[in-house]
Design a protein around this motif. Structure first.
Motif, PDB file in Angstrom:
ATOM      1  N   UNK A   8       0.826  -1.211   0.000  1.00 20.11           N
ATOM      2  CA  UNK A   8       0.000   0.000   0.000  1.00 20.11           C
ATOM      3  C   UNK A   8       0.857   1.255   0.000  1.00 20.11           C
ATOM      4  N   UNK A   9       2.118   1.135   0.393  1.00 21.44           N
ATOM      5  CA  UNK A   9       3.025   2.276   0.416  1.00 21.44           C
ATOM      6  C   UNK A   9       3.761   2.507  -0.896  1.00 21.44           C
ATOM      7  N   UNK A  85      10.267  10.578  -2.257  1.00 24.63           N
ATOM      8  CA  UNK A  85       9.470   9.521  -2.894  1.00 24.63           C
ATOM      9  C   UNK A  85      10.302   8.254  -3.090  1.00 24.63           C
ATOM     10  N   UNK A  86      11.550   8.411  -3.500  1.00 27.77           N
ATOM     11  CA  UNK A  86      12.440   7.265  -3.674  1.00 27.77           C
ATOM     12  C   UNK A  86      12.706   6.592  -2.329  1.00 27.77           C
ATOM     13  N   UNK A  91      11.773   2.067   1.310  1.00 24.78           N
ATOM     14  CA  UNK A  91      11.342   1.630   2.642  1.00 24.78           C
ATOM     15  C   UNK A  91      10.178   0.638   2.539  1.00 24.78           C
ATOM     16  N   UNK A  92       9.233   0.896   1.659  1.00 25.34           N
ATOM     17  CA  UNK A  92       8.104  -0.025   1.477  1.00 25.34           C
ATOM     18  C   UNK A  92       8.595  -1.368   0.928  1.00 25.34           C
ATOM     19  N   UNK A  94      11.612  -2.623   1.317  1.00 24.82           N
ATOM     20  CA  UNK A  94      12.372  -3.295   2.377  1.00 24.82           C
ATOM     21  C   UNK A  94      11.428  -3.952   3.381  1.00 24.82           C
ATOM     22  N   UNK A  95      10.334  -3.278   3.718  1.00 20.44           N
ATOM     23  CA  UNK A  95       9.375  -3.859   4.653  1.00 20.44           C
ATOM     24  C   UNK A  95       8.701  -5.087   4.040  1.00 20.44           C
ATOM     25  N   UNK A  96       8.382  -5.016   2.772  1.00 17.81           N
ATOM     26  CA  UNK A  96       7.786  -6.157   2.088  1.00 17.81           C
ATOM     27  C   UNK A  96       8.759  -7.337   2.095  1.00 17.81           C
ATOM     28  N   UNK A  97      10.016  -7.073   1.802  1.00 19.18           N
ATOM     29  CA  UNK A  97      11.044  -8.105   1.817  1.00 19.18           C
ATOM     30  C   UNK A  97      11.214  -8.680   3.228  1.00 19.18           C
ATOM     31  N   UNK A  98      11.236  -7.821   4.235  1.00 17.12           N
ATOM     32  CA  UNK A  98      11.371  -8.277   5.620  1.00 17.12           C
ATOM     33  C   UNK A  98      10.229  -9.220   5.989  1.00 17.12           C
ATOM     34  N   UNK A  99       9.011  -8.829   5.646  1.00 13.14           N
ATOM     35  CA  UNK A  99       7.847  -9.667   5.971  1.00 13.14           C
ATOM     36  C   UNK A  99       7.913 -10.995   5.228  1.00 13.14           C
ATOM     37  N   UNK A 100       8.331 -10.948   3.994  1.00 16.58           N
ATOM     38  CA  UNK A 100       8.418 -12.174   3.199  1.00 16.58           C
ATOM     39  C   UNK A 100       9.469 -13.120   3.792  1.00 16.58           C
ATOM     40  N   UNK A 101      10.612 -12.575   4.181  1.00 15.28           N
ATOM     41  CA  UNK A 101      11.679 -13.408   4.733  1.00 15.28           C
ATOM     42  C   UNK A 101      11.266 -14.022   6.060  1.00 15.28           C
TER      43      UNK A 101
END
Length: 115
Positions: A8-9, A85-86, A91-92, A94-101
């Motif tokens: 969503x981010x 924006x970048x 950050x979004x 990285x958070x997605x990757x963190x949750x996936x891992x």
């Protein structure tokens, strides 16, 4: 799970792969020549021009035209809004990757038979 899901981010303007590449390269220095972007991202002049227009209209980059010697050149600079924006996009991701891992089981090597 509290809070919105990381995707969503993501910002569709930034997330498009070529525009993400443009912003990432632009953030690495003070300014970048459009010819370099075209070569590095393997884009046609027309395709790159369209992506630059989208980013410029969103105020994420500024376009500067001038000369290097006698040759006309075009450069872009990432704006403060573009850097933010970048940063938010990364950050979004990285958070997605963190949750996936955290949720994913460890990979099984291909050369080891299952137990």
């Amino acid at each position: 799970m509290a809070g919105p899901f990381p995707t969503n981010g993501l910002d569709d303007t930034v997330h498009q792969r070529h525009r993400l590449g443009i912003l990432t390269i632009a953030a690495e220095g003070e300014r970048v020549e459009v010819a370099y972007l075209r070569e590095a991202l393997e884009l046609t002049a027309g395709n790159l021009s369209r992506h630059l227009t989208v980013l410029e209209e969103a105020r994420l980059i500024e376009v500067e035209k001038g000369y290097h010697g006698r040759r006309p050149r075009t450069w872009i600079r990432i704006t403060r809004e573009g850097r933010q924006a970048l940063h938010s996009e990364i950050a979004a991701l990285q958070e997605l990757l963190r949750r996936h891992q955290q949720a994913a089981p460890p990979p099984v090597p291909h050369d080891v038979p299952p137990a």
